[in-house]
Design a protein around this motif. Sequence first.
Motif, mmCIF file in Angstrom:
data_model
loop_
_atom_site.group_PDB
_atom_site.id
_atom_site.type_symbol
_atom_site.label_atom_id
_atom_site.label_comp_id
_atom_site.label_asym_id
_atom_site.label_seq_id
_atom_site.Cartn_x
_atom_site.Cartn_y
_atom_site.Cartn_z
ATOM 1 N N GLY A 18 0.815 -1.216 0.000
ATOM 2 C CA GLY A 18 0.000 0.000 0.000
ATOM 3 C C GLY A 18 0.845 1.262 0.000
ATOM 4 O O GLY A 18 0.556 2.223 -0.732
ATOM 5 N N LEU A 19 1.908 1.276 0.798
ATOM 6 C CA LEU A 19 2.807 2.432 0.828
ATOM 7 C C LEU A 19 3.502 2.626 -0.517
ATOM 8 O O LEU A 19 3.696 3.764 -0.965
ATOM 9 C CB LEU A 19 3.834 2.294 1.948
ATOM 10 N N LEU A 20 3.866 1.530 -1.156
ATOM 11 C CA LEU A 20 4.475 1.615 -2.480
ATOM 12 C C LEU A 20 3.497 2.222 -3.482
ATOM 13 O O LEU A 20 3.871 3.109 -4.269
ATOM 14 C CB LEU A 20 4.953 0.244 -2.944
ATOM 15 N N ALA A 21 2.250 1.770 -3.447
ATOM 16 C CA ALA A 21 1.239 2.318 -4.356
ATOM 17 C C ALA A 21 1.032 3.812 -4.110
ATOM 18 O O ALA A 21 0.929 4.607 -5.058
ATOM 19 C CB ALA A 21 -0.071 1.561 -4.196
ATOM 20 N N PRO A 122 9.624 1.397 0.424
ATOM 21 C CA PRO A 122 8.684 0.268 0.362
ATOM 22 C C PRO A 122 9.144 -0.858 -0.561
ATOM 23 O O PRO A 122 8.863 -2.026 -0.297
ATOM 24 C CB PRO A 122 7.390 0.902 -0.152
ATOM 25 N N VAL A 123 9.875 -0.531 -1.624
ATOM 26 C CA VAL A 123 10.392 -1.581 -2.513
ATOM 27 C C VAL A 123 11.388 -2.460 -1.757
ATOM 28 O O VAL A 123 11.319 -3.689 -1.817
ATOM 29 C CB VAL A 123 11.045 -0.966 -3.783
ATOM 30 N N VAL A 124 12.297 -1.825 -1.036
ATOM 31 C CA VAL A 124 13.299 -2.582 -0.271
ATOM 32 C C VAL A 124 12.614 -3.407 0.822
ATOM 33 O O VAL A 124 12.890 -4.597 0.976
ATOM 34 C CB VAL A 124 14.361 -1.634 0.330
ATOM 35 N N SER A 125 11.733 -2.776 1.581
ATOM 36 C CA SER A 125 11.085 -3.516 2.665
ATOM 37 C C SER A 125 10.213 -4.642 2.119
ATOM 38 O O SER A 125 10.212 -5.742 2.670
ATOM 39 C CB SER A 125 10.275 -2.577 3.562
ATOM 40 N N LEU A 126 9.513 -4.395 1.037
ATOM 41 C CA LEU A 126 8.685 -5.446 0.435
ATOM 42 C C LEU A 126 9.548 -6.623 -0.005
ATOM 43 O O LEU A 126 9.199 -7.781 0.228
ATOM 44 C CB LEU A 126 7.903 -4.868 -0.748
ATOM 45 N N SER A 127 10.696 -6.327 -0.601
ATOM 46 C CA SER A 127 11.614 -7.398 -1.013
ATOM 47 C C SER A 127 12.099 -8.196 0.193
ATOM 48 O O SER A 127 12.158 -9.430 0.150
ATOM 49 C CB SER A 127 12.812 -6.802 -1.754
ATOM 50 N N LEU A 128 12.444 -7.490 1.264
ATOM 51 C CA LEU A 128 12.907 -8.184 2.465
ATOM 52 C C LEU A 128 11.809 -9.032 3.089
ATOM 53 O O LEU A 128 12.060 -10.147 3.541
ATOM 54 C CB LEU A 128 13.446 -7.176 3.478
ATOM 55 N N TYR A 129 10.586 -8.520 3.131
ATOM 56 C CA TYR A 129 9.485 -9.282 3.725
ATOM 57 C C TYR A 129 9.192 -10.536 2.915
ATOM 58 O O TYR A 129 8.921 -11.594 3.485
ATOM 59 C CB TYR A 129 8.217 -8.441 3.847
ATOM 60 N N LEU A 130 9.235 -10.424 1.598
ATOM 61 C CA LEU A 130 9.019 -11.607 0.761
ATOM 62 C C LEU A 130 10.137 -12.627 0.977
ATOM 63 O O LEU A 130 9.879 -13.831 1.046
ATOM 64 C CB LEU A 130 8.918 -11.210 -0.708
ATOM 65 N N PHE A 131 11.359 -12.149 1.109
ATOM 66 C CA PHE A 131 12.487 -13.039 1.390
ATOM 67 C C PHE A 131 12.305 -13.730 2.743
ATOM 68 O O PHE A 131 12.508 -14.942 2.864
ATOM 69 C CB PHE A 131 13.792 -12.243 1.348
ATOM 70 N N MET A 132 11.892 -12.963 3.751
ATOM 71 C CA MET A 132 11.682 -13.560 5.081
ATOM 72 C C MET A 132 10.539 -14.568 5.066
ATOM 73 O O MET A 132 10.596 -15.594 5.750
ATOM 74 C CB MET A 132 11.438 -12.465 6.120
ATOM 75 N N MET A 133 9.511 -14.288 4.281
ATOM 76 C CA MET A 133 8.405 -15.237 4.173
ATOM 77 C C MET A 133 8.896 -16.532 3.521
ATOM 78 O O MET A 133 8.542 -17.630 3.968
ATOM 79 C CB MET A 133 7.254 -14.636 3.368
ATOM 80 N N ALA A 134 9.733 -16.412 2.495
ATOM 81 C CA ALA A 134 10.303 -17.601 1.863
ATOM 82 C C ALA A 134 11.158 -18.381 2.865
ATOM 83 O O ALA A 134 11.104 -19.617 2.896
ATOM 84 C CB ALA A 134 11.127 -17.198 0.641
ATOM 85 N N LEU A 135 11.927 -17.683 3.687
ATOM 86 C CA LEU A 135 12.724 -18.358 4.713
ATOM 87 C C LEU A 135 11.842 -19.157 5.661
ATOM 88 O O LEU A 135 12.172 -20.280 6.037
ATOM 89 C CB LEU A 135 13.550 -17.352 5.512
#
Length: 178
Positions: A18-21, A122-135
């Motif tokens: 949402g913040l990215l949008a 938001p792009v960086v944080s979104l990337s990190l959150y997706l990475f953490m979810m994959a972990l």
Amino acid sequence: MTVLHACSSASWLGLSVGLLALGLTGGATESAATKEAAYRAMHLFGDWLLVPLALLTLLTGLALGLGTHWGLLRHYWVLVKLTLTLATATATLFALRPRVSAAAEAAAAGEEVEAGDLIAAPVVSLSLYLFMMALSLLKPWGRTRIGRRALAEERLARTRTAARPAADSRTAGAASVE
């Protein structure tokens, strides 16, 4: 606790989308009113949702690490998630929120706002959150040295416990034969 952690983490991820949008909208529009509305909405979400979700995710993650067999330091994926969560929560508190607040104030005053940071964060944080979810789903890399030591101790305790009843039954049988 697992459900609360998953919900807060997913909410933090969704808020980043949402913040990215909103950042893209504020950066791309020529309308001063739309720009102001986008940055005010980012400010509102940052003040009321971002910090509580970041802290809730961090606290529930700590509780799960301390209260389950995964531990905080036993597996590399947990250690990486903890480190990244601490880093993103800190960046949220001390970097993103002040920038969003400044952008909302500047847009309200009719000043030009540099949207680059409001899009990049938001792009960086979104990337990190997706990475953490994959972990969380894949659980790669195995155990840390602490985790390997704990596993060895657990196995040793299990073999000692399993060996005792067998030794006791042989002793009891030997006593009855005599």
